[in-house]
Design a protein around this motif. Structure first.
Motif, PDB file in Angstrom:
ATOM      1  N   ASN A 235       0.827  -1.215   0.000  1.00  0.00           N
ATOM      2  CA  ASN A 235       0.000   0.000   0.000  1.00  0.00           C
ATOM      3  C   ASN A 235       0.858   1.259   0.000  1.00  0.00           C
ATOM      4  OD1 ASN A 235      -2.359  -1.532   0.072  1.00  0.00           O
ATOM      5  ND2 ASN A 235      -2.415  -1.568   2.309  1.00  0.00           N
ATOM      6  N   ARG A 236       1.952   1.223   0.734  1.00  0.00           N
ATOM      7  CA  ARG A 236       2.821   2.398   0.775  1.00  0.00           C
ATOM      8  C   ARG A 236       3.447   2.663  -0.590  1.00  0.00           C
ATOM      9  NH1 ARG A 236       5.606   0.744   4.499  1.00  0.00           N
ATOM     10  NH2 ARG A 236       7.486   0.054   3.427  1.00  0.00           N
ATOM     11  N   MET A 237       3.903   1.623  -1.259  1.00  0.00           N
ATOM     12  CA  MET A 237       4.502   1.795  -2.588  1.00  0.00           C
ATOM     13  C   MET A 237       3.440   2.213  -3.604  1.00  0.00           C
ATOM     14  SD  MET A 237       7.722   1.235  -2.197  1.00  0.00           S
ATOM     15  CE  MET A 237       8.210   1.113  -3.892  1.00  0.00           C
ATOM     16  N   ARG A 238       2.243   1.651  -3.516  1.00  0.00           N
ATOM     17  CA  ARG A 238       1.177   2.005  -4.445  1.00  0.00           C
ATOM     18  C   ARG A 238       0.798   3.481  -4.300  1.00  0.00           C
ATOM     19  NH1 ARG A 238      -2.460  -0.809  -2.432  1.00  0.00           N
ATOM     20  NH2 ARG A 238      -2.000  -2.742  -3.556  1.00  0.00           N
ATOM     21  N   THR A 239       0.661   3.929  -3.071  1.00  0.00           N
ATOM     22  CA  THR A 239       0.312   5.337  -2.848  1.00  0.00           C
ATOM     23  C   THR A 239       1.402   6.264  -3.372  1.00  0.00           C
ATOM     24  OG1 THR A 239      -0.929   4.699  -0.878  1.00  0.00           O
ATOM     25  CG2 THR A 239      -0.334   7.013  -1.090  1.00  0.00           C
ATOM     26  N   ALA A 254      -4.424   6.934 -13.604  1.00  0.00           N
ATOM     27  CA  ALA A 254      -3.485   5.807 -13.543  1.00  0.00           C
ATOM     28  C   ALA A 254      -3.866   4.911 -12.378  1.00  0.00           C
ATOM     29  CB  ALA A 254      -2.048   6.285 -13.400  1.00  0.00           C
ATOM     30  N   ARG A 255      -3.731   3.595 -12.591  1.00  0.00           N
ATOM     31  CA  ARG A 255      -3.993   2.602 -11.553  1.00  0.00           C
ATOM     32  C   ARG A 255      -2.746   1.737 -11.394  1.00  0.00           C
ATOM     33  NH1 ARG A 255      -7.353   5.699 -10.973  1.00  0.00           N
ATOM     34  NH2 ARG A 255      -9.621   5.437 -10.854  1.00  0.00           N
ATOM     35  N   VAL A 256      -2.371   1.504 -10.136  1.00  0.00           N
ATOM     36  CA  VAL A 256      -1.129   0.789  -9.836  1.00  0.00           C
ATOM     37  C   VAL A 256      -1.457  -0.384  -8.931  1.00  0.00           C
ATOM     38  CG1 VAL A 256       1.185   0.960  -8.857  1.00  0.00           C
ATOM     39  CG2 VAL A 256       0.183   2.928 -10.024  1.00  0.00           C
ATOM     40  N   GLU A 257      -0.889  -1.529  -9.257  1.00  0.00           N
ATOM     41  CA  GLU A 257      -0.991  -2.726  -8.427  1.00  0.00           C
ATOM     42  C   GLU A 257       0.421  -3.265  -8.204  1.00  0.00           C
ATOM     43  OE1 GLU A 257      -3.391  -4.056  -6.786  1.00  0.00           O
ATOM     44  OE2 GLU A 257      -4.933  -2.661  -7.524  1.00  0.00           O
ATOM     45  N   ILE A 258       0.723  -3.600  -6.955  1.00  0.00           N
ATOM     46  CA  ILE A 258       2.066  -4.056  -6.575  1.00  0.00           C
ATOM     47  C   ILE A 258       1.938  -5.384  -5.847  1.00  0.00           C
ATOM     48  CG2 ILE A 258       4.088  -3.553  -5.154  1.00  0.00           C
ATOM     49  CD1 ILE A 258       3.676  -0.647  -5.684  1.00  0.00           C
ATOM     50  N   SER A 259       2.782  -6.318  -6.234  1.00  0.00           N
ATOM     51  CA  SER A 259       2.882  -7.616  -5.573  1.00  0.00           C
ATOM     52  C   SER A 259       4.320  -7.777  -5.099  1.00  0.00           C
ATOM     53  CB  SER A 259       2.494  -8.752  -6.525  1.00  0.00           C
ATOM     54  OG  SER A 259       2.672 -10.007  -5.899  1.00  0.00           O
ATOM     55  N   SER A 351       6.886  -7.031  -8.185  1.00  0.00           N
ATOM     56  CA  SER A 351       6.174  -6.971  -9.462  1.00  0.00           C
ATOM     57  C   SER A 351       5.232  -5.769  -9.426  1.00  0.00           C
ATOM     58  CB  SER A 351       5.381  -8.256  -9.719  1.00  0.00           C
ATOM     59  OG  SER A 351       6.253  -9.377  -9.772  1.00  0.00           O
ATOM     60  N   VAL A 352       5.346  -4.914 -10.438  1.00  0.00           N
ATOM     61  CA  VAL A 352       4.553  -3.690 -10.502  1.00  0.00           C
ATOM     62  C   VAL A 352       3.807  -3.672 -11.828  1.00  0.00           C
ATOM     63  CG1 VAL A 352       4.578  -1.178 -10.392  1.00  0.00           C
ATOM     64  CG2 VAL A 352       6.274  -2.501  -9.108  1.00  0.00           C
ATOM     65  N   ALA A 353       2.501  -3.439 -11.760  1.00  0.00           N
ATOM     66  CA  ALA A 353       1.653  -3.320 -12.945  1.00  0.00           C
ATOM     67  C   ALA A 353       0.980  -1.954 -12.912  1.00  0.00           C
ATOM     68  CB  ALA A 353       0.608  -4.432 -12.994  1.00  0.00           C
ATOM     69  N   VAL A 354       1.151  -1.193 -13.977  1.00  0.00           N
ATOM     70  CA  VAL A 354       0.611   0.169 -14.074  1.00  0.00           C
ATOM     71  C   VAL A 354      -0.255   0.257 -15.322  1.00  0.00           C
ATOM     72  CG1 VAL A 354       1.134   2.626 -14.195  1.00  0.00           C
ATOM     73  CG2 VAL A 354       2.656   1.090 -12.931  1.00  0.00           C
ATOM     74  N   VAL A 355      -1.479   0.733 -15.155  1.00  0.00           N
ATOM     75  CA  VAL A 355      -2.403   0.967 -16.260  1.00  0.00           C
ATOM     76  C   VAL A 355      -2.637   2.467 -16.344  1.00  0.00           C
ATOM     77  CG1 VAL A 355      -4.658   0.475 -17.241  1.00  0.00           C
ATOM     78  CG2 VAL A 355      -3.475  -1.272 -15.906  1.00  0.00           C
ATOM     79  N   VAL A 356      -2.356   3.040 -17.502  1.00  0.00           N
ATOM     80  CA  VAL A 356      -2.454   4.483 -17.714  1.00  0.00           C
ATOM     81  C   VAL A 356      -3.516   4.747 -18.770  1.00  0.00           C
ATOM     82  CG1 VAL A 356      -1.214   6.590 -18.301  1.00  0.00           C
ATOM     83  CG2 VAL A 356      -0.022   4.723 -17.128  1.00  0.00           C
ATOM     84  N   ASP A 357      -4.391   5.694 -18.473  1.00  0.00           N
ATOM     85  CA  ASP A 357      -5.411   6.096 -19.425  1.00  0.00           C
ATOM     86  C   ASP A 357      -4.793   7.004 -20.486  1.00  0.00           C
ATOM     87  OD1 ASP A 357      -7.808   6.323 -20.638  1.00  0.00           O
ATOM     88  OD2 ASP A 357      -8.740   7.618 -19.139  1.00  0.00           O
ATOM     89  N   GLY A 358      -5.478   7.111 -21.645  1.00  0.00           N
ATOM     90  CA  GLY A 358      -4.987   7.956 -22.726  1.00  0.00           C
ATOM     91  C   GLY A 358      -5.338   9.410 -22.500  1.00  0.00           C
ATOM     92  N   THR A 359      -5.295  10.164 -23.559  1.00  0.00           N
ATOM     93  CA  THR A 359      -5.593  11.593 -23.507  1.00  0.00           C
ATOM     94  C   THR A 359      -6.927  11.858 -24.177  1.00  0.00           C
ATOM     95  OG1 THR A 359      -4.383  11.964 -25.572  1.00  0.00           O
ATOM     96  CG2 THR A 359      -3.155  12.204 -23.504  1.00  0.00           C
ATOM     97  N   TYR A 360      -7.586  12.940 -23.770  1.00  0.00           N
ATOM     98  CA  TYR A 360      -8.886  13.328 -24.310  1.00  0.00           C
ATOM     99  C   TYR A 360      -8.773  14.761 -24.848  1.00  0.00           C
ATOM    100  CZ  TYR A 360     -10.734   9.268 -21.854  1.00  0.00           C
ATOM    101  OH  TYR A 360     -10.973   7.991 -21.409  1.00  0.00           O
ATOM    102  N   GLU A 394      18.567  -8.106 -10.873  1.00  0.00           N
ATOM    103  CA  GLU A 394      19.149  -9.273 -10.218  1.00  0.00           C
ATOM    104  C   GLU A 394      18.125  -9.986  -9.347  1.00  0.00           C
ATOM    105  OE1 GLU A 394      22.468  -7.873  -8.071  1.00  0.00           O
ATOM    106  OE2 GLU A 394      23.660  -7.332  -9.860  1.00  0.00           O
ATOM    107  N   ARG A 395      17.214  -9.234  -8.758  1.00  0.00           N
ATOM    108  CA  ARG A 395      16.167  -9.868  -7.955  1.00  0.00           C
ATOM    109  C   ARG A 395      15.080 -10.485  -8.817  1.00  0.00           C
ATOM    110  NH1 ARG A 395      15.848  -4.968  -4.505  1.00  0.00           N
ATOM    111  NH2 ARG A 395      13.997  -4.497  -5.734  1.00  0.00           N
ATOM    112  N   GLY A 396      15.018 -10.124 -10.069  1.00  0.00           N
ATOM    113  CA  GLY A 396      13.952 -10.608 -10.944  1.00  0.00           C
ATOM    114  C   GLY A 396      12.718  -9.739 -10.898  1.00  0.00           C
ATOM    115  N   ASP A 397      12.872  -8.432 -10.598  1.00  0.00           N
ATOM    116  CA  ASP A 397      11.728  -7.522 -10.550  1.00  0.00           C
ATOM    117  C   ASP A 397      11.178  -7.287 -11.953  1.00  0.00           C
ATOM    118  OD1 ASP A 397      12.368  -7.423  -7.921  1.00  0.00           O
ATOM    119  OD2 ASP A 397      13.196  -5.395  -7.945  1.00  0.00           O
ATOM    120  N   THR A 398       9.889  -7.021 -11.998  1.00  0.00           N
ATOM    121  CA  THR A 398       9.215  -6.721 -13.267  1.00  0.00           C
ATOM    122  C   THR A 398       8.367  -5.466 -13.080  1.00  0.00           C
ATOM    123  OG1 THR A 398       7.349  -8.163 -12.694  1.00  0.00           O
ATOM    124  CG2 THR A 398       9.146  -9.131 -13.982  1.00  0.00           C
ATOM    125  N   VAL A 399       8.428  -4.584 -14.070  1.00  0.00           N
ATOM    126  CA  VAL A 399       7.623  -3.357 -14.087  1.00  0.00           C
ATOM    127  C   VAL A 399       6.986  -3.258 -15.463  1.00  0.00           C
ATOM    128  CG1 VAL A 399       7.627  -0.866 -13.913  1.00  0.00           C
ATOM    129  CG2 VAL A 399       9.105  -2.193 -12.408  1.00  0.00           C
TER     130      VAL A 399
END
Length: 550
Positions: A235-239, A254-259, A351-360, A394-399
């Protein structure tokens, strides 16, 4: 008096009765509004009270002559809003509300003279339970608490001693986290001598077991701590990331999910290293020895005993002499001892997943057109996210950063505008007062337009109406009078035709007058019936009549 009598006769008794009724209703309505306006605005003093606390508080309020109202089943007490602070301070001075718990004041209310040790021990346990219940109830997530303590007494001449235990029943708001449950356990354990947190059992008001209160509960507590620590880190990293992206792509875009995978294994490593190149002379020991040996005179040797040996052979014997040196050097080899302690909670993988909306964009007609973001912008966002989370290959992180259109389009108001607005921040009391005023205004308008106005039209309409004469009236044989008053002479044939037409018009006029009289009579009957059936609405007419008479 004659003018008053003439006015009464002209108005009529039914109309006077209607005017009086309307006047009484109007006065009653405005009197109700005045009384309602003078009624103090009531607000909850306390809610969720026990019957004992409600009775004690009501007695104090009646003694102080403070108005109050009861709501619910007597568990909520309302007092005037402007007196809440004063009333609460006065009740606090009296020790109210006690929430049905008895604390240390039990020793102030009872005399210890003649009390047995058993009674004193029972009072001590009751006081401890009451004080702990009050302390636990003061927490924000707790509505009420009941505490039961078991404090075994140590028997004489026995070495064994039973450990104390506690059981707690909580009435909570929502659900308690593992940290809050452990906080309550440690709070109670610290207040009782010899009590450990593992021997405090907690149950909520729904019958759910929150803490078992056994020694084996430590494993479950550790697991709960680990899970809570992972959630807190995520939660701290997501915020942090969402706050950063809100300044780039806009709030809610933008929506962020962290595992996160944390290592909770605690290890200690000791390493000892010897360096052969780092030799140091520690000590040196040197020993020197000298040896000398030969045949002495008169000494019996083999050479002297041989035949033909001379007598001075003893004096010419061989002599041996030697020197020896011994040196011992001790070296100290350098050694390094290193102890590394790895605490639990190290980050193993992220593991970090970020979904970003487009422009209007606005096409000028108020229609918003969606456009996806460019690849360069997505790469820049990915770089920012990697730097924010401390990405490590080296840790195998994914973004992963993906650009997709959101199902619900966020608010596209420009940054820096305050959409909530301070003028729209109403409290519940403000809303209720506004609704009450709106209902009162609607009732007044309805009475004015749908009751008072129709009654005024019907009651104030004249009882007789002057009938219009025909356009032309016969004055004599062969003469007529037109609408402008001019006399017109006519021939015998025209006179006969005019006479016939006038007879027909007169007949029609008589019939119209008769029908109009019946219509007026019917209208008067309808008005009387309407006044009898709707006395409240008819009473509003009196106000208009009084104004006209004035």
């Amino acid at each position: 008096m004659d003018s008053i009598t003439t006015l009464i006769n002209r108005i009529g008794l039914p109309r006077l009765a209607a005017m009086a009724t309307v006047a009484v209703l109007i006065m009653g309505f405005f009197g109700f509004l005045m009384m309602r306006a003078q009624t103090p605005n009531m607000a909850p003093l306390y809610s969720g009270l026990s019957l004992e606390d409600s009775s004690a508080i009501i007695s104090q309020l009646e003694t102080s002559s403070i108005p109050y109202e009861l709501r619910g089943d007597g568990d909520t007490i309302l007092v005037p809003r402007d007196q809440i602070t004063t009333v609460r301070m006065n009740l606090a001075g009296e020790g109210l509300p006690s929430k049905g718990q008895v604390g240390y004041e039990i020793f102030d209310q009872q005399s210890t003279l003649g009390a047995t040790s058993f009674v004193q021990n029972i009072n001590n346990v009751r006081a401890l339970e009451g004080e702990l219940a009050r302390t636990i109830s003061s927490l924000s997530r707790i509505k009420g608490a009941r505490v039961h303590l078991v404090l075994p007494e140590r028997e004489l001449f026995r070495r064994e001693r039973k450990d104390p235990s506690a059981s707690i029943v909580l009435s909570v708001r929502g659900a308690l986290s593992a940290g809050e449950i452990q906080a309550i356990q440690h709070l109670v354990a610290s207040a009782i001598e010899g009590l450990t947190p593992q021997r405090v059992s907690i149950v909520d008001d729904a019958g759910n077991l929150l803490a078992s209160g056994t020694e084996d509960d430590g494993i479950g507590a550790i697991a709960g701590q680990a899970e809570e620590r992972v959630l807190s880190f995520e939660n701290r990293m997501r915020t942090r990331i969402e706050d950063m992206l809100a300044n780039v792509v806009g709030p809610g875009r933008a929506r962020v999910e962290i595992s996160a995978e944390l290592d909770f294994n605690r290890s200690t490593t000791t390493e000892e290293t010897f360096n052969p190149d780092g030799q140091v002379v520690r000590s040196t020991q040197t020993r020197e020895a000298q040896n000398q040996s030969g045949a002495a005179a008169g000494q019996v040797t083999v050479a002297n005993e041989l035949p033909g040996a001379s007598g001075n052979g003893a004096s010419n014997g061989n002599t041996e002499q030697g020197n020896s040196t011994e040196e011992v050097v001790n070296y100290e080899i350098s050694k390094k001892t290193q102890t590394a302690v790895t605490e639990a909670g190290a980050l193993k993988r992220l593991s970090v997943a970020v979904v970003v909306d487009g422009t209007y964009t606005d096409d000028g007609q108020g229609n918003m057109t969606y456009a996806p973001r460019s690849a360069d912008e997505i790469n820049q966002i990915q770089t920012l996210v990697r730097s924010a989370v401390g990405y490590s290959a080296e840790r195998g992180d994914t973004v992963d950063v993906v650009n997709m259109q959101f199902a619900e389009r966020p608010d596209l108001a420009p940054a820096g505008t305050d959409q909530s607005g301070g003028l729209l921040d109403f409290t519940r009391d403000d809303i209720m007062n506004g609704a009450e005023m709106a209902v009162t205004l609607l009732i007044a308008l309805a009475l004015m337009f749908f009751v008072l106005r129709p009654l005024l039209k019907k009651v104030m309409s004249p009882e007789t109406q002057t009938l219009a004469l025909p356009a032309a009236v016969e004055l004599g044989q062969g003469t007529t009078l037109d609408a402008e008053g001019n006399v017109i002479a006519a021939s015998p044939e025209e006179a006969a035709a005019i006479a016939a037409r006038q007879a027909i018009e007169q007949k029609n006029w008589v019939e119209d007058a008769k029908a109009l009289g019946e219509a007026q009579l019917q209208q008067l009957k309808s008005v009387g019936t309407l006044v009898e059936e709707n006395p409240k609405q008819a009473a509003l007419i009196v106000r208009g009549w009084l104004s006209n008479a004035a």
